[in-house]
Design an enzyme around this catalytic site. Sequence first.
Site, short mmCIF file in Angstrom:
data_model
loop_
_atom_site.label_atom_id
_atom_site.label_comp_id
_atom_site.label_asym_id
_atom_site.label_seq_id
_atom_site.Cartn_x
_atom_site.Cartn_y
_atom_site.Cartn_z
N LYS A 197 0.78 -1.23 0.00
CA LYS A 197 0.00 0.00 0.00
C LYS A 197 0.82 1.29 0.00
O LYS A 197 0.27 2.37 -0.15
CB LYS A 197 -0.91 0.01 1.24
CG LYS A 197 -1.89 -1.14 1.27
CD LYS A 197 -2.68 -1.10 2.57
CE LYS A 197 -3.73 -2.17 2.58
NZ LYS A 197 -3.38 -3.36 3.30
N LYS B 1 -6.26 5.66 -4.88
CA LYS B 1 -5.17 5.86 -5.84
C LYS B 1 -5.36 5.04 -7.12
O LYS B 1 -4.62 5.19 -8.08
CB LYS B 1 -3.84 5.56 -5.18
CG LYS B 1 -3.47 6.62 -4.14
CD LYS B 1 -2.35 6.17 -3.25
CE LYS B 1 -2.12 7.15 -2.12
NZ LYS B 1 -3.23 7.23 -1.18
N SER C 148 -3.72 5.14 10.58
CA SER C 148 -3.31 3.82 10.10
C SER C 148 -1.80 3.84 9.87
O SER C 148 -1.19 4.91 9.81
CB SER C 148 -4.04 3.46 8.81
OG SER C 148 -3.69 4.37 7.78
#
Length: 175
Positions: A81, A123, A167
């Site tokens: 990620k 994204k 996160s």
Amino acid sequence: MVTGAAGTIGSLLIESLLQADATVCAFDSDESGLAELKSKWDTCGQTIKKFRAFAGNIRDVARLEEACSGVDYLFHCAAMKHVDICEYNPIEAAKTNVEGVTNIVTAALNNEVKRVIFTSSDKAVNPQSTMGATKLLGEKLFIAANGAVGDRATRFSVVRFGNILNSRGSVTEIF
């Protein structure tokens, strides 16, 4: 089953599912993260019976097949990620975010999982990065998998997330 179980979304999903009295297969390649999850659901030395920790990588279709046995719902949260890491390691990003998704589809179809949900990224919209491009291709593979289900009840869906506050790798840490 939740892939990427030790991540932000995966661990929150597991918490919600266990609170709803579901049996959960936590699947992750992060051994320490799995140990932390197991510890969280450990009561007086006895891990909650509805929690199963599967160490494995989504790149390994045989391990996914094993973990998917008897699974009704699969939440696919595992991925590379971090944009900068994916840019520097594009082949690894493709192996995880594309080949890994293909393995999820295969394992879900072979085990007749009812519903499979892929957590993607904002994204993936007009991608400008390797991470975004691989997530977009993963989305397309998931949607196309609906045409390969035949007479099985399996259905594939995609949901996109933006940045999630607090996160790991969150933009709030950077700013």
